[in-house]
Design an enzyme around this catalytic site. Structure first.
Site, PDB file in Angstrom:
ATOM      1  N   ASN A  48       0.826  -1.207   0.000  1.00 13.36           N
ATOM      2  CA  ASN A  48       0.000   0.000   0.000  1.00 13.36           C
ATOM      3  C   ASN A  48       0.862   1.260   0.000  1.00 13.36           C
ATOM      4  O   ASN A  48       0.371   2.361   0.222  1.00 13.36           O
ATOM      5  CB  ASN A  48      -0.895   0.032   1.233  1.00 13.36           C
ATOM      6  CG  ASN A  48      -1.889  -1.101   1.243  1.00 13.36           C
ATOM      7  OD1 ASN A  48      -2.487  -1.413   0.217  1.00 13.36           O
ATOM      8  ND2 ASN A  48      -2.062  -1.726   2.383  1.00 13.36           N
ATOM      9  N   HIS A 134     -14.092  -1.598   5.712  1.00 18.46           N
ATOM     10  CA  HIS A 134     -12.966  -2.294   6.337  1.00 18.46           C
ATOM     11  C   HIS A 134     -13.352  -2.902   7.692  1.00 18.46           C
ATOM     12  O   HIS A 134     -14.200  -2.367   8.411  1.00 18.46           O
ATOM     13  CB  HIS A 134     -11.859  -1.249   6.532  1.00 18.46           C
ATOM     14  CG  HIS A 134     -10.543  -1.810   6.938  1.00 18.46           C
ATOM     15  ND1 HIS A 134     -10.101  -1.793   8.237  1.00 18.46           N
ATOM     16  CD2 HIS A 134      -9.556  -2.385   6.215  1.00 18.46           C
ATOM     17  CE1 HIS A 134      -8.886  -2.322   8.295  1.00 18.46           C
ATOM     18  NE2 HIS A 134      -8.536  -2.691   7.076  1.00 18.46           N
ATOM     19  N   GLU A 186     -15.976   4.092   2.865  1.00 20.97           N
ATOM     20  CA  GLU A 186     -14.626   4.375   2.386  1.00 20.97           C
ATOM     21  C   GLU A 186     -14.761   5.220   1.133  1.00 20.97           C
ATOM     22  O   GLU A 186     -15.790   5.161   0.459  1.00 20.97           O
ATOM     23  CB  GLU A 186     -13.893   3.059   2.056  1.00 20.97           C
ATOM     24  CG  GLU A 186     -13.533   2.284   3.297  1.00 20.97           C
ATOM     25  CD  GLU A 186     -12.980   0.891   3.018  1.00 20.97           C
ATOM     26  OE1 GLU A 186     -12.271   0.702   2.014  1.00 20.97           O
ATOM     27  OE2 GLU A 186     -13.265   0.001   3.829  1.00 20.97           O
ATOM     28  N   SER A 190     -10.926  -0.725  -0.229  1.00 17.40           N
ATOM     29  CA  SER A 190      -9.589  -1.300  -0.077  1.00 17.40           C
ATOM     30  C   SER A 190      -9.373  -2.573  -0.881  1.00 17.40           C
ATOM     31  O   SER A 190      -8.251  -2.857  -1.272  1.00 17.40           O
ATOM     32  CB  SER A 190      -9.310  -1.571   1.393  1.00 17.40           C
ATOM     33  OG  SER A 190     -10.210  -2.521   1.918  1.00 17.40           O
ATOM     34  N   ASP A 215     -13.615   7.171   5.361  1.00 15.86           N
ATOM     35  CA  ASP A 215     -12.306   6.535   5.511  1.00 15.86           C
ATOM     36  C   ASP A 215     -11.542   6.711   4.190  1.00 15.86           C
ATOM     37  O   ASP A 215     -11.868   6.081   3.188  1.00 15.86           O
ATOM     38  CB  ASP A 215     -12.510   5.049   5.842  1.00 15.86           C
ATOM     39  CG  ASP A 215     -11.201   4.319   6.108  1.00 15.86           C
ATOM     40  OD1 ASP A 215     -10.134   4.845   5.737  1.00 15.86           O
ATOM     41  OD2 ASP A 215     -11.251   3.213   6.683  1.00 15.86           O
ATOM     42  N   HIS A 218      -7.223   4.776   1.288  1.00 12.30           N
ATOM     43  CA  HIS A 218      -6.600   4.486  -0.014  1.00 12.30           C
ATOM     44  C   HIS A 218      -6.709   5.655  -0.989  1.00 12.30           C
ATOM     45  O   HIS A 218      -6.503   5.478  -2.184  1.00 12.30           O
ATOM     46  CB  HIS A 218      -7.211   3.223  -0.621  1.00 12.30           C
ATOM     47  CG  HIS A 218      -6.970   2.030   0.245  1.00 12.30           C
ATOM     48  ND1 HIS A 218      -5.792   1.315   0.225  1.00 12.30           N
ATOM     49  CD2 HIS A 218      -7.729   1.471   1.217  1.00 12.30           C
ATOM     50  CE1 HIS A 218      -5.848   0.357   1.127  1.00 12.30           C
ATOM     51  NE2 HIS A 218      -7.011   0.429   1.746  1.00 12.30           N
ATOM     52  N   LYS A 249      -0.191   4.001   4.583  1.00 13.68           N
ATOM     53  CA  LYS A 249      -0.314   3.643   3.175  1.00 13.68           C
ATOM     54  C   LYS A 249       0.464   4.650   2.328  1.00 13.68           C
ATOM     55  O   LYS A 249       1.684   4.597   2.344  1.00 13.68           O
ATOM     56  CB  LYS A 249      -1.787   3.472   2.835  1.00 13.68           C
ATOM     57  CG  LYS A 249      -2.238   2.156   3.486  1.00 13.68           C
ATOM     58  CD  LYS A 249      -3.681   1.878   3.580  1.00 13.68           C
ATOM     59  CE  LYS A 249      -3.863   0.528   4.286  1.00 13.68           C
ATOM     60  NZ  LYS A 249      -5.156   0.360   4.923  1.00 13.68           N
TER      61      LYS A 249
HETATM   62  C1  LIG Z   1      -5.611  -0.228   6.197  1.00 18.69           C
HETATM   63  C2  LIG Z   1      -6.972   0.294   6.447  1.00 18.69           C
HETATM   64  C3  LIG Z   1      -7.351   0.723   7.719  1.00 18.69           C
HETATM   65  C4  LIG Z   1      -6.486   0.510   8.925  1.00 18.69           C
HETATM   66  O1  LIG Z   1      -5.382   1.333   8.943  1.00 18.69           O
HETATM   67  P1  LIG Z   1      -4.072   0.846   9.698  1.00 18.69           P
HETATM   68  O2  LIG Z   1      -3.328   2.096   9.912  1.00 18.69           O
HETATM   69  O3  LIG Z   1      -3.403  -0.125   8.800  1.00 18.69           O
HETATM   70  O4  LIG Z   1      -4.533   0.221  10.985  1.00 18.69           O
HETATM   71  C5  LIG Z   1      -8.584   1.296   7.851  1.00 18.69           C
HETATM   72  N1  LIG Z   1      -9.423   1.422   6.810  1.00 18.69           N
HETATM   73  C6  LIG Z   1      -9.091   0.991   5.586  1.00 18.69           C
HETATM   74  C7  LIG Z   1     -10.049   1.157   4.461  1.00 18.69           C
HETATM   75  C8  LIG Z   1      -7.869   0.406   5.371  1.00 18.69           C
HETATM   76  O5  LIG Z   1      -7.562  -0.056   4.158  1.00 18.69           O
END
Ligand SMILES: *Cc1c(COP(=O)(O)O)cnc(C)c1O
Length: 403
Positions: A48, A134, A186, A190, A215, A218, A249
């Protein structure tokens, strides 16, 4: 009596029988397009680290400097004695970058989701999730005790029906206060790489007096004029109450954050349990994240983003040419849906034989029978990396049955 380990073995056997067994693969190199596994160099299309910052000299230097000045550990939770200058610098940078009043950082994105949803909702409230959000959001929704409702992926009509029900329902049981309704989605999904219909969702939540938590795990660093995320690209940043993201990421470090109003951040510092009851992130990861936020906003950040999108186009066009069917995606995540769990694992192994590292993604990360290879592209991939990838797919892709 069965021993402890015997009972666990039964569970492990069941996982293995279902084709869902997982194990760790040790990597003996830095996170970059080329990684060393079991003495072999593999081309990494699974990370990522979209902008190629995880191993960037500017981040490493910031981390080293922070260690020199602030040490290796942070010594306590933020509210006890761990609120170090690097944490405050990071949060100021984040707020400025996102164009928000304030920001607060967490030890991970997972912790940010858990703490934030728990701080905002209670019994009697309603949380409404896109079906594909997620796991951190699903877990947070279960933990917060609010009523949980799920709408089909990106189905705004379904969301509207739930909001209508929620906004005309009884008041929160415990008091006469208004029932809170929180939508969580999101912006870039993801495991599918597709985008949420943000404008419609924002209009819908405003019509029903709900809140939106977005969220951008990405999307941050990749979308929008200032690379703030998809909300910026849709010019909706100021209409999203809670902006969630990760530092792990595109920012190439580790940690999570929430941006929003000063009141939101004040409330989280007072109520988010994953923030209050957890040791503050280390000075090194925190300072590296701050360096990444600055870098993303620089000319180099813009160059890297452009490079990423041109790499994504090359990979997508090449996959289609080599006979792989891929969904129409507009992100750095390209899902190659295989379906059957075992088939996905064997495609992943075949690619690994050809020097390409793309792990299979299976239940419970995605639904049963929707196993896939999740191919991710980085700005750090070279033209020859992409040519090697496409060559391997041409050899492997005739057999599997991508849909
Ligand atoms: C990776 C991810 C998270 C969690 O983030 P981390 O910092 O890895 O704990 C939350 N939401 C989505 C959509 C993700 O892809």
């Amino acid at each position: 009596m069965e021993s402890f380990d015997d009972q666990l073995q039964q569970q492990l056997d069941a996982i293995r029988d279902a084709g869902l067994y997982r194990e760790l693969r040790r990597i003996d190199s830095a996170q970059s397009p080329h990684i060393a596994i079991l003495g072999r160099s593999l081309l990494n299309f699974s990370s990522n680290d979209y902008l190629g910052l995880a191993n960037h000299p500017a981040l490493k230097e910031a981390a080293c400097k922070a260690v020199e000045q602030f040490g290796a550990g942070s010594g306590g939770s933020r509210l006890i004695s761990g609120s170090l200058a690097p944490h405050h610098q990071l949060e100021e940078s984040l707020a400025r970058f996102k164009g928000a009043q304030a920001a607060v950082s967490f030890s991970s994105g997972y912790a940010a989701a858990l703490g934030t949803i728990g701080a905002l909702l209670d019994k009697g409230d309603v949380i409404v999730l896109d079906k594909l959000v997620h796991a951190s959001i699903v877990d947070a929704a279960r933990l917060c005790q609010a009523k949980l409702r799920v709408f089909d992926h990106n189905d705004v009509t379904g969301l509207g029906k739930i909001l209508k029900w929620a906004s005309t329902g009884p008041k929160a049981a415990a008091s006469s206060r208004k029932r809170r309704i929180l939508i969580v989605t999101e912006s870039v999904f993801s495991m599918d790489g597709d985008l949420a219909p943000l404008r419609e969702i924002v209009e819908m939540k405003e019509r029903h007096g709900a809140w939106l938590m977005l969220d951008e795990a990405h999307a941050t660093g990749l979308f929008g004029q200032h690379r703030r995320g998809l909300a910026e690209a849709f010019e909706l940043g100021h209409r999203v109450e809670i902006q969630l993201g990760t530092l792990g990421k595109a920012f190439g470090s580790a940690g999570g954050y929430v941006c929003g109003s000063r009141k939101l951040i004040e409330l989280l510092i007072n109520k988010a349990r994953s923030f209050i009851f957890s040791t503050a992130p280390t000075p090194a990861t925190t300072a590296a994240a701050t360096a990444a936020i600055e870098l993303v906003q620089s000319d180099e950040g813009e160059r890297r983003r452009n490079l990423l999108w041109s790499n994504v186009d090359r990979v997508k066009n090449g996959l289609v040419t080599s006979g792989c069917q891929i969904p129409v995606v507009r992100s750095a995540i390209i899902p190659i849906i295989v379906g059957d769990e075992a088939k996905a694992v064997s495609l992943s192994s075949a690619l690994s034989e050809l020097g390409i590292f793309i792990p299979a993604i299976r239940y419970p990360t995605v639904a049963r029978g929707e196993a896939r290879l999740r191919l991710t592209v980085s700005a750090a991939h070279s033209s020859s990396d992409i040519a090697t990838l496409l060559g391997a797919f041409t050899r492997c892709c005739e057999k599997p049955r991508p849909t």
